[in-house]
Motif scaffolding. Structure first.
Motif, short mmCIF file in Angstrom:
data_model
loop_
_atom_site.label_atom_id
_atom_site.label_comp_id
_atom_site.label_asym_id
_atom_site.label_seq_id
_atom_site.Cartn_x
_atom_site.Cartn_y
_atom_site.Cartn_z
N PRO A 9 -21.91 -16.43 -10.40
CA PRO A 9 -22.91 -15.40 -10.07
C PRO A 9 -23.79 -15.16 -11.29
O PRO A 9 -23.27 -15.05 -12.40
N TYR A 11 -27.06 -12.92 -12.87
CA TYR A 11 -28.07 -11.88 -12.79
C TYR A 11 -28.75 -11.74 -14.15
O TYR A 11 -28.12 -11.34 -15.11
N GLU A 13 -29.71 -14.05 -16.34
CA GLU A 13 -28.94 -14.82 -17.31
C GLU A 13 -29.76 -16.00 -17.86
O GLU A 13 -29.21 -17.05 -18.17
N ASN A 72 -31.39 -7.84 -6.01
CA ASN A 72 -30.07 -7.73 -6.61
C ASN A 72 -29.09 -7.09 -5.62
O ASN A 72 -29.22 -5.92 -5.25
N GLY A 74 -25.69 -7.41 -6.13
CA GLY A 74 -24.45 -7.13 -6.86
C GLY A 74 -23.56 -8.35 -6.98
O GLY A 74 -23.63 -9.28 -6.19
N LYS A 75 -22.69 -8.30 -7.98
CA LYS A 75 -21.84 -9.45 -8.29
C LYS A 75 -20.90 -9.82 -7.14
O LYS A 75 -20.69 -10.99 -6.87
N ALA A 78 -22.73 -11.79 -4.69
CA ALA A 78 -23.06 -13.11 -5.22
C ALA A 78 -21.83 -14.03 -5.16
O ALA A 78 -21.94 -15.21 -4.81
N ASP A 97 -21.72 -16.14 -18.54
CA ASP A 97 -21.93 -15.88 -19.97
C ASP A 97 -20.89 -16.50 -20.88
O ASP A 97 -20.81 -16.17 -22.06
N ARG A 200 -19.62 -12.74 -25.24
CA ARG A 200 -20.75 -13.17 -24.43
C ARG A 200 -21.60 -14.18 -25.22
O ARG A 200 -21.92 -13.94 -26.38
N SER A 205 -24.52 -7.45 -21.48
CA SER A 205 -23.72 -7.15 -20.30
C SER A 205 -24.58 -6.38 -19.31
O SER A 205 -25.44 -5.60 -19.69
N TRP A 207 -23.57 -4.23 -17.24
CA TRP A 207 -22.93 -2.98 -16.84
C TRP A 207 -23.39 -1.81 -17.67
O TRP A 207 -23.43 -1.87 -18.88
N1 UDP Z 1 -23.67 -10.36 -12.32
C1 UDP Z 1 -24.25 -10.52 -11.06
N2 UDP Z 1 -24.86 -9.45 -10.46
C2 UDP Z 1 -24.91 -8.21 -11.05
C3 UDP Z 1 -24.29 -8.05 -12.31
C4 UDP Z 1 -23.68 -9.13 -12.91
O1 UDP Z 1 -24.22 -11.62 -10.49
O2 UDP Z 1 -25.48 -7.31 -10.44
C5 UDP Z 1 -23.01 -11.52 -12.98
C6 UDP Z 1 -23.51 -11.82 -14.38
O3 UDP Z 1 -24.66 -12.63 -14.36
C7 UDP Z 1 -22.32 -12.52 -15.01
C8 UDP Z 1 -21.14 -11.84 -14.33
O4 UDP Z 1 -21.65 -11.23 -13.14
O5 UDP Z 1 -22.29 -13.91 -14.69
C9 UDP Z 1 -20.50 -10.80 -15.22
O6 UDP Z 1 -21.47 -9.89 -15.64
P1 UDP Z 1 -21.49 -9.28 -17.11
O7 UDP Z 1 -21.23 -10.33 -18.13
O8 UDP Z 1 -22.75 -8.52 -17.24
O9 UDP Z 1 -20.27 -8.26 -17.02
P2 UDP Z 1 -19.09 -8.05 -18.08
O10 UDP Z 1 -18.67 -9.40 -18.59
O11 UDP Z 1 -19.69 -7.21 -19.14
O12 UDP Z 1 -18.03 -7.38 -17.28
#
Ligand code: UDP
Ligand code: MG
Length: 306
Positions: A9, A11, A13, A72, A74-75, A78, A97, A200, A205, A207
């Protein structure tokens, strides 16, 4: 040759798409050449050049699957879209990431070859996270774990799912999906491998604390009915207090000193009004969720996919 899908997924990136792709494919050539690789990139309505970057990969590598959302979603959406698009004998879901190390993939695959249908990536350390996130995360996982009956504290979205699990999860129609818990819920044979969360590779991030709280609440509501039971107990509690005050009132009446009564009246009214309003609030929250489910809208909309 067995085919393995890697679902990513993405977003916003743009900075890491190519790095991720290069790392994944070069590692695959080195360590996993006996398996066919199918990278599945789902662009979650990015506002930067993510979709262009993925389309560029598509031109030079026709094994890449690609889907792009209209906005968007959301993850969770996705990841489910990735499951819909993929055609592998199993699929591995991982972040774009590089926080999920590709070096763990062979361990996951060998567990899968042994017959496990779900291979869970377990965080051996949570990496670097701001303090408030860790505290919030701990509370969230405590609630979720106690409700689902699975220890989800160190679980993540880094997982391998067998084709059987993918197909079953494709039949779920619920709007509020919580990927981590749902795959457990299916009850397929599962095991776990440990991995150390990496830094990362680039970018930030996605979030914010506020969205983390929303995420936690959403998933708690999707997975537990505990707050509804809480209302029941709250109601019973108020009844007990009321009964106790009532008995007290009768006793003081017969003792001939029943004058005041005002404090107990105030206590009773505020307590029961508070209890009623809180209960209504909790019921409304669940009602709104039911309303959302009943509308049965699509969980995501593709602008394009191959
Ligand atoms: N992601 C997504 N949609 C969203 C937020 C995040 O597809 O609305 C993806 C993002 O591209 C990454 C993964 O989810 O591949 C994890 O996101 P992130 O690294 O921001 O989160 P963290 O690692 O801080 O929990
Ligand atoms: Mg990350």
């Amino acid at each position: 040759m067995k085919k393995i899908s890697v679902i990513v997924p993405c977003y916003n990136e743009e900075e890491v798409i190519e790095v991720f792709y290069d790392k994944l494919t070069s590692f695959w050539r080195e360590a996993l050449a006996q398996y066919e690789l199918e990278p599945v990139f789902v662009d979650d309505g990015s506002t930067d050049a993510t979709a262009d970057k993925i389309r560029k990969l598509l031109e030079k590598d026709d094994t890449v699957r690609y889907g792009s959302f209209t906005r968007n979603f959301g993850k969770e959406a996705a990841m489910f879209a990735g499951l819909e698009l993929c055609s592998g004998d199993c699929a591995i879901v991982m972040d774009a990431d590089l926080q999920h190390p590709v070096e763990v993939i062979p361990d996951m695959i060998s567990a899968w070859e042994e017959g496990f249908e779900i291979v869970e990536g377990i965080k051996s350390s949570r990496g670097k996270e701001p303090g408030d996130h860790s505290l919030l995360a701990a509370l969230f996982y405590k609630i979720i774990s106690s409700q689902t009956g699975f220890d989800m504290r160190n679980s993540s979205d880094f997982k391998l799912l067998d084709r059987k699990v993918i197909d079953v999860m494709g039949t779920f129609t619920e709007q509020e999906m919580f990927f981590r818990a749902l795959s457990f819920w299916t009850g397929f044979k599962s095991t776990s491998v440990e991995y150390a969360v990496q830094k990362r590779a680039a970018g930030k991030s996605k979030w914010k604390s506020s969205s983390l709280i929303k995420y936690a609440l959403r998933n708690i509501l999707a997975f537990t009915y505990a707050p509804l039971y809480l209302i029941l107990f709250l109601g019973l509690f108020v009844i007990v207090i009321g009964a106790w005050l009532g008995i007290d009132a009768i006793i003081t009446y017969f003792e001939g000193k029943a004058v005041g009564g005002y404090p107990s009246l105030v206590i009773l009214i505020t307590l029961s009004t508070g209890a009623i309003l809180t209960s209504l609030g909790i019921i409304s929250v669940y009602l709104s969720k039911v309303y959302g489910e009943v509308k049965n809208r699509p969980r995501y909309i593709f602008r394009e996919h191959n």
